[in-house]
Design an enzyme around this catalytic site. Structure first.
Site, PDB file in Angstrom:
ATOM      1  N   LEU A   1       0.840  -1.200   0.000  1.00 21.98           N
ATOM      2  CA  LEU A   1       0.000   0.000   0.000  1.00 21.98           C
ATOM      3  C   LEU A   1       0.876   1.251   0.000  1.00 21.98           C
ATOM      4  CD1 LEU A   1      -2.540  -1.389   2.558  1.00 21.98           C
ATOM      5  CD2 LEU A   1      -3.125  -0.697   0.215  1.00 21.98           C
TER       6      LEU A   1
ATOM      7  N   HIS B 185       2.283 -11.869   7.923  1.00 24.69           N
ATOM      8  CA  HIS B 185       3.302 -12.423   7.034  1.00 24.69           C
ATOM      9  C   HIS B 185       3.688 -13.823   7.508  1.00 24.69           C
ATOM     10  CE1 HIS B 185       6.661 -12.461   4.283  1.00 24.69           C
ATOM     11  NE2 HIS B 185       7.452 -12.852   5.264  1.00 24.69           N
TER      12      HIS B 185
ATOM     13  N   ASP C 292       4.615  -0.250   6.934  1.00 23.78           N
ATOM     14  CA  ASP C 292       5.200   1.039   6.556  1.00 23.78           C
ATOM     15  C   ASP C 292       5.454   0.976   5.054  1.00 23.78           C
ATOM     16  OD1 ASP C 292       7.511  -0.442   6.248  1.00 23.78           O
ATOM     17  OD2 ASP C 292       8.537   0.432   7.979  1.00 23.78           O
TER      18      ASP C 292
HETATM   19  C1  GRF Z   1      -1.152 -15.858   4.561  1.00 26.46           C
HETATM   20  O1  GRF Z   1      -0.202 -16.827   4.963  1.00 26.46           O
HETATM   21  C2  GRF Z   1      -0.524 -14.500   4.458  1.00 26.46           C
HETATM   22  O2  GRF Z   1       0.377 -14.210   5.461  1.00 26.46           O
HETATM   23  C3  GRF Z   1       0.169 -14.643   3.130  1.00 26.46           C
HETATM   24  O3  GRF Z   1      -0.770 -15.283   2.312  1.00 26.46           O
HETATM   25  C4  GRF Z   1      -1.608 -16.086   3.128  1.00 26.46           C
HETATM   26  C5  GRF Z   1      -3.031 -15.649   2.910  1.00 26.46           C
HETATM   27  O4  GRF Z   1      -3.919 -16.659   3.269  1.00 26.46           O
HETATM   28  N1  GRF Z   1       0.642 -13.390   2.632  1.00 26.46           N
HETATM   29  P1  GRF Z   1      -5.497 -16.412   3.245  1.00 26.46           P
HETATM   30  O5  GRF Z   1      -5.857 -15.722   1.943  1.00 26.46           O
HETATM   31  O6  GRF Z   1      -5.854 -15.587   4.452  1.00 26.46           O
HETATM   32  O7  GRF Z   1      -6.091 -17.791   3.316  1.00 26.46           O
END
Ligand code: GRF
Length: 204
Positions: free
Chosen positions: A96, A110, A142
């Protein structure tokens, strides 16, 4: 101190983290509710989950704007239309820009223990590196890629024979719980940021 009752959740895929927030917010005692779900693409399960829950959705596709700056302004305006206290980027595969980051606190989740393995392939990169422990991180966003102040983390062991899909599924099970717990605490107790240190509750 900031509080987080109204959530706008951003998704790009299956939306299981979103579902965990929708399920948790069904209980008024949770302290936060999802007021809208945004995406950067159509036809994803994350949007279907929101619609089934009766939550309004919006889609802003990068390719429908002349450039990234225009998309940044457009998505910030869509988010602002729902007056969130907190934006949750839950598997949203875009960074973003300033128009959103300057207007709202943004929480990001993450699938690795930051600052190790940032970026779009945190699970694959941890496996390739031979890490024995990885996990998940909830952080305030950020302008960098997974560089913001860390709010919460939880470790997940890597097993011999894990492939990316198996490890990611195990991480996501932990990640959903951590995200729900963290957002709920932020909503109920408030939070402060001092440099890189985020404190939930206990501060007046
Ligand atoms: C999560 O592990 C998130 O951290 C990563 O992608 C996955 C998304 O999973 N960036 P969902 O779409 O919430 O099932």
């Amino acid at each position: 101190m900031s509080k987080a009752g109204r959530l706008v959740v951003l998704v790009s895929g299956s939306g299981t983290n979103l579902q965990a927030l929708l399920d948790a917010s069904a209980d008024p005692a949770y302290g936060a509710s999802v007021v809208a779900v945004g995406a950067d693409r159509d036809d994803i399960e994350g949007l279907a989950r929101a619609t089934r829950a009766g939550v309004p959705v919006f889609v802003e596709k990068l390719r429908e704007h002349p450039d990234r700056a225009a998309w940044d302004l457009a998505i910030a305006a869509r988010i602002a239309g729902h007056a969130p206290d907190l934006v949750v980027s839950a598997g949203f595969m875009k960074i973003l820009g300033a128009p959103t980051l300057e207007a709202f606190p943004v929480l990001n989740t993450h699938p690795a223990l930051l600052p190790s393995f940032p970026g779009a392939h945190g699970v694959r990169d941890a496996l390739a590196h031979g890490a024995k422990v990885t996990g998940c991180t909830v952080m305030l966003a950020d302008t960098g890629v997974d560089t913001g102040p860390i709010v919460a983390q939880e470790a997940v062991r890597v097993y011999a024979g894990d492939d990316e899909a198996a490890l990611h599924e195990r991480i996501k099970t932990v990640e959903r719980g951590l995200l729900v717990e963290t957002v709920g605490r932020m909503a109920r107790e408030g939070w402060t940021v001092n440099g890189r240190t985020v404190t939930i509750g206990g501060v007046r």
